[in-house]
Design a protein around this motif. Structure first.
Motif, PDB file in Angstrom:
ATOM      1  N   ARG A 110       7.073   1.036   3.534  1.00  0.00           N
ATOM      2  CA  ARG A 110       6.463  -0.287   3.724  1.00  0.00           C
ATOM      3  C   ARG A 110       7.529  -1.385   3.697  1.00  0.00           C
ATOM      4  O   ARG A 110       7.506  -2.316   4.523  1.00  0.00           O
ATOM      5  N   ASP A 111       8.471  -1.260   2.773  1.00  0.00           N
ATOM      6  CA  ASP A 111       9.530  -2.258   2.666  1.00  0.00           C
ATOM      7  C   ASP A 111      10.400  -2.269   3.924  1.00  0.00           C
ATOM      8  O   ASP A 111      10.741  -3.336   4.461  1.00  0.00           O
ATOM      9  N   ILE A 112      10.734  -1.084   4.417  1.00  0.00           N
ATOM     10  CA  ILE A 112      11.565  -0.998   5.623  1.00  0.00           C
ATOM     11  C   ILE A 112      10.837  -1.604   6.811  1.00  0.00           C
ATOM     12  O   ILE A 112      11.420  -2.356   7.611  1.00  0.00           O
ATOM     13  N   ARG A 113       9.551  -1.299   6.956  1.00  0.00           N
ATOM     14  CA  ARG A 113       8.777  -1.839   8.074  1.00  0.00           C
ATOM     15  C   ARG A 113       8.654  -3.360   7.981  1.00  0.00           C
ATOM     16  O   ARG A 113       8.709  -4.069   8.994  1.00  0.00           O
ATOM     17  N   GLN A 114       8.464  -3.859   6.751  1.00  0.00           N
ATOM     18  CA  GLN A 114       8.396  -5.311   6.575  1.00  0.00           C
ATOM     19  C   GLN A 114       9.703  -5.964   7.003  1.00  0.00           C
ATOM     20  O   GLN A 114       9.712  -7.006   7.677  1.00  0.00           O
ATOM     21  N   ARG A 115      10.805  -5.360   6.636  1.00  0.00           N
ATOM     22  CA  ARG A 115      12.114  -5.917   7.001  1.00  0.00           C
ATOM     23  C   ARG A 115      12.312  -5.887   8.518  1.00  0.00           C
ATOM     24  O   ARG A 115      12.832  -6.838   9.098  1.00  0.00           O
ATOM     25  N   ARG A 116      11.926  -4.783   9.140  1.00  0.00           N
ATOM     26  CA  ARG A 116      12.098  -4.673  10.593  1.00  0.00           C
ATOM     27  C   ARG A 116      11.212  -5.686  11.318  1.00  0.00           C
ATOM     28  O   ARG A 116      11.581  -6.187  12.380  1.00  0.00           O
ATOM     29  N   GLY A 117      10.050  -5.962  10.735  1.00  0.00           N
ATOM     30  CA  GLY A 117       9.134  -6.901  11.372  1.00  0.00           C
ATOM     31  C   GLY A 117       9.391  -8.343  11.014  1.00  0.00           C
ATOM     32  O   GLY A 117       8.693  -9.238  11.494  1.00  0.00           O
ATOM     33  N   GLY A 118      10.364  -8.560  10.116  1.00  0.00           N
ATOM     34  CA  GLY A 118      10.692  -9.929   9.734  1.00  0.00           C
ATOM     35  C   GLY A 118       9.713 -10.534   8.749  1.00  0.00           C
ATOM     36  O   GLY A 118       9.714 -11.743   8.527  1.00  0.00           O
ATOM     37  N   GLY A 119       8.862  -9.682   8.150  1.00  0.00           N
ATOM     38  CA  GLY A 119       7.886 -10.190   7.194  1.00  0.00           C
ATOM     39  C   GLY A 119       8.475 -10.376   5.813  1.00  0.00           C
ATOM     40  O   GLY A 119       9.598  -9.954   5.523  1.00  0.00           O
ATOM     41  N   ALA A 120       7.693 -11.004   4.946  1.00  0.00           N
ATOM     42  CA  ALA A 120       8.139 -11.228   3.572  1.00  0.00           C
ATOM     43  C   ALA A 120       8.158  -9.913   2.809  1.00  0.00           C
ATOM     44  O   ALA A 120       7.286  -9.068   2.976  1.00  0.00           O
ATOM     45  N   GLU A 121       9.186  -9.764   1.974  1.00  0.00           N
ATOM     46  CA  GLU A 121       9.317  -8.557   1.171  1.00  0.00           C
ATOM     47  C   GLU A 121       8.781  -8.812  -0.235  1.00  0.00           C
ATOM     48  O   GLU A 121       8.999  -9.861  -0.821  1.00  0.00           O
ATOM     49  N   ASP A 122       8.061  -7.832  -0.763  1.00  0.00           N
ATOM     50  CA  ASP A 122       7.677  -7.891  -2.173  1.00  0.00           C
ATOM     51  C   ASP A 122       8.179  -6.630  -2.849  1.00  0.00           C
ATOM     52  O   ASP A 122       8.397  -5.609  -2.211  1.00  0.00           O
ATOM     53  N   HIS A 123       8.386  -6.706  -4.145  1.00  0.00           N
ATOM     54  CA  HIS A 123       9.019  -5.604  -4.863  1.00  0.00           C
ATOM     55  C   HIS A 123       8.192  -5.234  -6.099  1.00  0.00           C
ATOM     56  O   HIS A 123       8.559  -5.552  -7.223  1.00  0.00           O
ATOM     57  N   PRO A 124       7.087  -4.547  -5.878  1.00  0.00           N
ATOM     58  CA  PRO A 124       6.217  -4.207  -7.006  1.00  0.00           C
ATOM     59  C   PRO A 124       6.770  -3.075  -7.861  1.00  0.00           C
ATOM     60  O   PRO A 124       7.563  -2.245  -7.400  1.00  0.00           O
ATOM     61  N   HIS A 125       6.346  -3.075  -9.108  1.00  0.00           N
ATOM     62  CA  HIS A 125       6.598  -1.939  -9.998  1.00  0.00           C
ATOM     63  C   HIS A 125       5.269  -1.214 -10.158  1.00  0.00           C
ATOM     64  O   HIS A 125       4.304  -1.786 -10.665  1.00  0.00           O
ATOM     65  N   VAL A 126       5.202   0.024  -9.719  1.00  0.00           N
ATOM     66  CA  VAL A 126       3.959   0.791  -9.734  1.00  0.00           C
ATOM     67  C   VAL A 126       3.940   1.716 -10.941  1.00  0.00           C
ATOM     68  O   VAL A 126       4.868   2.515 -11.147  1.00  0.00           O
ATOM     69  N   LEU A 127       2.895   1.605 -11.751  1.00  0.00           N
ATOM     70  CA  LEU A 127       2.693   2.512 -12.889  1.00  0.00           C
ATOM     71  C   LEU A 127       1.710   3.599 -12.467  1.00  0.00           C
ATOM     72  O   LEU A 127       0.607   3.315 -12.019  1.00  0.00           O
ATOM     73  N   VAL A 128       2.122   4.851 -12.640  1.00  0.00           N
ATOM     74  CA  VAL A 128       1.289   5.999 -12.307  1.00  0.00           C
ATOM     75  C   VAL A 128       0.715   6.568 -13.604  1.00  0.00           C
ATOM     76  O   VAL A 128       1.384   6.570 -14.648  1.00  0.00           O
ATOM     77  N   ASP A 129      -0.507   7.047 -13.563  1.00  0.00           N
ATOM     78  CA  ASP A 129      -1.158   7.563 -14.763  1.00  0.00           C
ATOM     79  C   ASP A 129      -0.491   8.850 -15.261  1.00  0.00           C
ATOM     80  O   ASP A 129      -0.075   9.693 -14.471  1.00  0.00           O
ATOM     81  N   HIS A 130      -0.415   8.973 -16.585  1.00  0.00           N
ATOM     82  CA  HIS A 130       0.054  10.207 -17.223  1.00  0.00           C
ATOM     83  C   HIS A 130      -1.119  10.856 -17.948  1.00  0.00           C
ATOM     84  O   HIS A 130      -2.217  10.284 -17.998  1.00  0.00           O
ATOM     85  N   ALA A 131      -0.900  12.038 -18.503  1.00  0.00           N
ATOM     86  CA  ALA A 131      -1.966  12.716 -19.241  1.00  0.00           C
ATOM     87  C   ALA A 131      -1.346  13.624 -20.292  1.00  0.00           C
ATOM     88  O   ALA A 131      -0.261  14.187 -20.099  1.00  0.00           O
ATOM     89  N   LEU A 132      -2.024  13.757 -21.429  1.00  0.00           N
ATOM     90  CA  LEU A 132      -1.599  14.694 -22.475  1.00  0.00           C
ATOM     91  C   LEU A 132      -2.288  16.029 -22.192  1.00  0.00           C
ATOM     92  O   LEU A 132      -3.517  16.114 -22.176  1.00  0.00           O
ATOM     93  N   ILE A 133      -1.493  17.064 -21.969  1.00  0.00           N
ATOM     94  CA  ILE A 133      -2.012  18.389 -21.627  1.00  0.00           C
ATOM     95  C   ILE A 133      -1.823  19.328 -22.821  1.00  0.00           C
ATOM     96  O   ILE A 133      -0.697  19.614 -23.223  1.00  0.00           O
TER      97      ILE A 133
END
Length: 360
Positions: A321-344
């Protein structure tokens, strides 16, 4: 070799016999434009049609050329994966996730391994190969020299499993502190008061987050906060052996050991077996990651599931998504994504035994 005198270029016969997009369209009973849309992952194609086209592509062994993709409106991407990881279990799952998602995004994965201290040279080599962006599994997402070079070159980057990604970069992780807190609380709820902890590598921010989660749970539950219960590790199996020996040599040894990854937890189980301690009867051992090793050792590990393959897939999506935004000249955003964990929970944890330990 006999010279036939023909001037036919090398490879032209293979190219002449290779299936075309029209062949695929005829085989699937659709138009060439529909085949093009399927190849370029456009969402306007019905699922049944997409499956039919993909079946035709597989049956005819059709491989669209770069030129054909460009004519169809598609793009080629090269994503670099730089790694120095010592855990093959972690990296194999990471690579599986990258390859799976890249295949759906018309992207090629280029893997570059580097020794410690040679990261900058490895990045230069990747950039010379014209990669469009980089995926950084640990510990490289915490490496200041790596991040500084990538920022200077303005290269799209995703740091994976880091607790302190810079605000200009993308990142994906779980909440390591919360996960370690939950595991320590789980052990406290079983009745363990002295819980040994094996730290991860000092150059990875996730290590510090997991230690912080352990300390917080120990304080909240009023467990034994003896600093001798914390043993240094480096995420490697050998470091787990040394740390487990150190913990079990204490005059008042812990009844449970929580290691910062499964490799070190497996090492702790090996040391327990060497000392004729039953796991989990005499000693509870828990890990972190839920790698393939967790279900390979005996007893199988109770551990924190860190969905490494899913994190890698998310990282590829973010980077694309970031690469495509750059190629298209759009604004870049830089999110930090938290993925769920689990105790097994598996077979390596239990309530502490209420009788004297077996002799070493």
């Amino acid at each position: 070799m006999v010279n036939t005198g023909t001037t036919e270029p090398r490879g032209s016969r293979r190219q002449r016999n290779a299936p075309t997009i029209s062949d695929v369209a005829a085989h699937a009973g659709v138009s060439p434009m529909t085949v093009s849309r399927v190849i370029n992952r456009e969402g306007s194609v019905r699922e049944a049609t997409r499956l039919r086209v993909e079946a035709a592509i597989a049956a005819l062994h059709y491989a669209p050329s770069a030129a054909a993709r460009m004519l169809a409106g598609g793009e080629d991407f090269r994503l670099g994966v730089l790694h120095t990881t010592t855990s093959l279990f972690y990296f194999s799952e990471f690579l599986v996730g990258c390859l799976d998602r890249a295949s759906r995004q018309n992207a090629q994965i280029v893997v570059e391994q580097c020794a410690e201290g040679a990261e900058v040279a490895a990045i230069e080599h990747l950039l010379q190969g014209r990669v469009d962006g980089l995926l950084l599994p640990p510990p490289l997402g915490d490496a200041a020299s790596v991040l500084a070079l990538l920022r200077e070159r303005d290269v799209p980057v995703v740091a994976v499993s880091t607790g302190r990604a810079p605000d200009w970069a993308l990142s994906v992780s779980i909440d390591d502190r919360k996960a370690a807190y939950e595991m320590t609380r789980h052990l406290g709820a079983l009745g363990h008061h002295r819980i040994g902890f094996i730290t991860g590598a000092a150059n990875q921010s996730a290590s510090g987050e997991r230690l912080a989660g352990y300390r917080a749970a120990v304080a909240d539950l009023a467990l034994d906060g003896d600093e001798d219960l914390i043993a240094p590790g480096s995420f490697g199996y050998r470091s787990g052996l040394d740390a487990a020996e150190r913990l079990l040599d204490l005059s008042d040894a812990p009844t449970a050991i929580f290691a910062s990854n499964d490799d070190m937890a497996a090492a702790a189980i090996a040391i327990a077996h060497r000392r004729h301690l039953d796991v989990p009867g005499d000693l509870t051992v828990c890990g972190f990651d839920d790698s393939a090793l967790a279900t390979t050792v005996w007893p199988e590990l109770t551990t924190i599931r860190q969905p490494v393959s899913d994190m890698a897939r998310t990282a590829v999506d973010l980077l694309m998504r970031d690469i495509r935004q750059r190629r298209g000249g759009g604004a870049e955003d830089h999110p930090h994504v938290l993925v769920d964990h689990a105790l097994i929970r598996r077979q390596s944890d239990a309530v502490p035994r209420r009788r004297p330990r077996l002799s070493r």
